[in-house]
Design a protein around this motif. Sequence first.
Motif, PDB file in Angstrom:
ATOM      1  N   SER A   1     -47.207  19.240  55.741  1.00 37.35           N
ATOM      2  CA  SER A   1     -47.789  20.443  55.155  1.00 37.35           C
ATOM      3  C   SER A   1     -48.183  21.455  56.231  1.00 37.35           C
ATOM      4  O   SER A   1     -48.556  21.091  57.350  1.00 37.35           O
ATOM      5  CB  SER A   1     -49.018  20.086  54.317  1.00 37.35           C
ATOM      6  OG  SER A   1     -50.091  19.711  55.158  1.00 37.35           O
TER       7      SER A   1
ATOM      8  N   GLU B   1     -50.767  23.185  56.169  1.00 34.52           N
ATOM      9  CA  GLU B   1     -52.200  22.994  56.416  1.00 34.52           C
ATOM     10  C   GLU B   1     -52.434  21.982  57.533  1.00 34.52           C
ATOM     11  O   GLU B   1     -53.255  22.193  58.422  1.00 34.52           O
ATOM     12  CB  GLU B   1     -52.878  22.525  55.126  1.00 34.52           C
ATOM     13  CG  GLU B   1     -54.370  22.351  55.242  1.00 34.52           C
ATOM     14  CD  GLU B   1     -54.986  21.869  53.937  1.00 34.52           C
ATOM     15  OE1 GLU B   1     -56.021  21.207  54.009  1.00 34.52           O
ATOM     16  OE2 GLU B   1     -54.422  22.157  52.864  1.00 34.52           O
ATOM     17  N   LEU B   2     -51.687  20.886  57.492  1.00 34.50           N
ATOM     18  CA  LEU B   2     -51.842  19.845  58.509  1.00 34.50           C
ATOM     19  C   LEU B   2     -51.343  20.336  59.870  1.00 34.50           C
ATOM     20  O   LEU B   2     -51.982  20.072  60.896  1.00 34.50           O
ATOM     21  CB  LEU B   2     -51.085  18.589  58.087  1.00 34.50           C
ATOM     22  CG  LEU B   2     -51.457  17.323  58.824  1.00 34.50           C
ATOM     23  CD1 LEU B   2     -52.934  17.007  58.645  1.00 34.50           C
ATOM     24  CD2 LEU B   2     -50.629  16.172  58.328  1.00 34.50           C
TER      25      LEU B   2
ATOM     26  N   GLN C   1     -53.956  22.536  61.200  1.00 40.95           N
ATOM     27  CA  GLN C   1     -55.110  21.767  61.656  1.00 40.95           C
ATOM     28  C   GLN C   1     -54.857  21.232  63.070  1.00 40.95           C
ATOM     29  O   GLN C   1     -55.739  21.298  63.925  1.00 40.95           O
ATOM     30  CB  GLN C   1     -55.389  20.609  60.701  1.00 40.95           C
ATOM     31  CG  GLN C   1     -56.610  19.795  61.068  1.00 40.95           C
ATOM     32  CD  GLN C   1     -56.856  18.645  60.105  1.00 40.95           C
ATOM     33  OE1 GLN C   1     -56.208  18.520  59.075  1.00 40.95           O
ATOM     34  NE2 GLN C   1     -57.795  17.796  60.446  1.00 40.95           N
TER      35      GLN C   1
ATOM     36  N   VAL D   1     -47.016  12.688  63.906  1.00 40.86           N
ATOM     37  CA  VAL D   1     -47.374  13.015  62.518  1.00 40.86           C
ATOM     38  C   VAL D   1     -46.113  13.135  61.664  1.00 40.86           C
ATOM     39  O   VAL D   1     -46.074  12.671  60.516  1.00 40.86           O
ATOM     40  CB  VAL D   1     -48.220  14.307  62.475  1.00 40.86           C
ATOM     41  CG1 VAL D   1     -48.362  14.836  61.076  1.00 40.86           C
ATOM     42  CG2 VAL D   1     -49.590  14.048  63.082  1.00 40.86           C
TER      43      VAL D   1
ATOM     44  N   PRO E   1     -49.950   7.678  55.454  1.00 39.43           N
ATOM     45  CA  PRO E   1     -50.939   8.771  55.433  1.00 39.43           C
ATOM     46  C   PRO E   1     -51.172   9.335  56.843  1.00 39.43           C
ATOM     47  O   PRO E   1     -51.415   8.576  57.780  1.00 39.43           O
ATOM     48  CB  PRO E   1     -52.207   8.097  54.900  1.00 39.43           C
ATOM     49  CG  PRO E   1     -51.745   6.872  54.210  1.00 39.43           C
ATOM     50  CD  PRO E   1     -50.481   6.448  54.891  1.00 39.43           C
TER      51      PRO E   1
ATOM     52  N   GLU F   1     -53.397  11.959  57.603  1.00 43.03           N
ATOM     53  CA  GLU F   1     -54.752  12.458  57.857  1.00 43.03           C
ATOM     54  C   GLU F   1     -55.552  11.543  58.771  1.00 43.03           C
ATOM     55  O   GLU F   1     -56.233  12.032  59.685  1.00 43.03           O
ATOM     56  CB  GLU F   1     -55.505  12.708  56.542  1.00 43.03           C
ATOM     57  CG  GLU F   1     -55.024  13.905  55.759  1.00 43.03           C
ATOM     58  CD  GLU F   1     -53.758  13.626  54.947  1.00 43.03           C
ATOM     59  OE1 GLU F   1     -53.315  12.449  54.857  1.00 43.03           O
ATOM     60  OE2 GLU F   1     -53.189  14.589  54.419  1.00 43.03           O
ATOM     61  N   PRO F   2     -55.497  10.209  58.577  1.00 45.52           N
ATOM     62  CA  PRO F   2     -56.235   9.342  59.514  1.00 45.52           C
ATOM     63  C   PRO F   2     -55.750   9.472  60.953  1.00 45.52           C
ATOM     64  O   PRO F   2     -56.542   9.374  61.890  1.00 45.52           O
ATOM     65  CB  PRO F   2     -55.982   7.934  58.976  1.00 45.52           C
ATOM     66  CG  PRO F   2     -55.639   8.111  57.546  1.00 45.52           C
ATOM     67  CD  PRO F   2     -54.932   9.437  57.469  1.00 45.52           C
TER      68      PRO F   2
ATOM     69  N   VAL G   1     -54.532  12.227  62.336  1.00 45.98           N
ATOM     70  CA  VAL G   1     -55.053  13.498  62.856  1.00 45.98           C
ATOM     71  C   VAL G   1     -56.547  13.354  63.156  1.00 45.98           C
ATOM     72  O   VAL G   1     -57.034  13.854  64.180  1.00 45.98           O
ATOM     73  CB  VAL G   1     -54.786  14.649  61.864  1.00 45.98           C
ATOM     74  CG1 VAL G   1     -55.428  15.935  62.344  1.00 45.98           C
ATOM     75  CG2 VAL G   1     -53.285  14.847  61.688  1.00 45.98           C
ATOM     76  N   ASP G   2     -57.271  12.652  62.297  1.00 45.95           N
ATOM     77  CA  ASP G   2     -58.699  12.424  62.542  1.00 45.95           C
ATOM     78  C   ASP G   2     -58.909  11.640  63.837  1.00 45.95           C
ATOM     79  O   ASP G   2     -59.793  11.962  64.632  1.00 45.95           O
ATOM     80  CB  ASP G   2     -59.335  11.670  61.375  1.00 45.95           C
ATOM     81  CG  ASP G   2     -59.416  12.506  60.105  1.00 45.95           C
ATOM     82  OD1 ASP G   2     -59.292  13.752  60.203  1.00 45.95           O
ATOM     83  OD2 ASP G   2     -59.592  11.913  59.023  1.00 45.95           O
TER      84      ASP G   2
END
Length: 129
Positions: A50, A52-53, A56, A78, A87, A89-90, A92-93
């Motif tokens: 995305s 958005e990602l 980010q 990613v 997933p 998001e983890p 990127v976190d």
Amino acid sequence: MAMRQAFKKIGHGLLVFGGLVLALTLYAGEARGEDDFTSAVQIAKASGVSEELINQILIVGYRYNLKSKDLAGFLVIVTEAGKRRIPVEPLVDKMEEGLAKRVQTIRIEQVLRQDLVQSGAICQSTSDT
């Protein structure tokens, strides 16, 4: 005495030439890093990561003053996670957490790749059952 001055002049000339070669080499390396980064963004978009990602990751990179090659490395990880339907998001976190703790980017990439392999193995074993 004249010989000494001639050698000194040649030495200075070689020093300046060597400095120019080094500067051009470093500049070319950074340009390659920017090309890699641009390619990584395009591949990530084409692979369904995305906007958005991607944004980010870019914001985090700006915040921590990352080089283009480091951002490209994170984007490749990613993108691979997205292709494997893991997933992202983890990841990127974890990237952001490592940068906040001032961990070297190469080490963060290693950890993220390990997580990617482990997550892939877990997803593989759950889909087999």
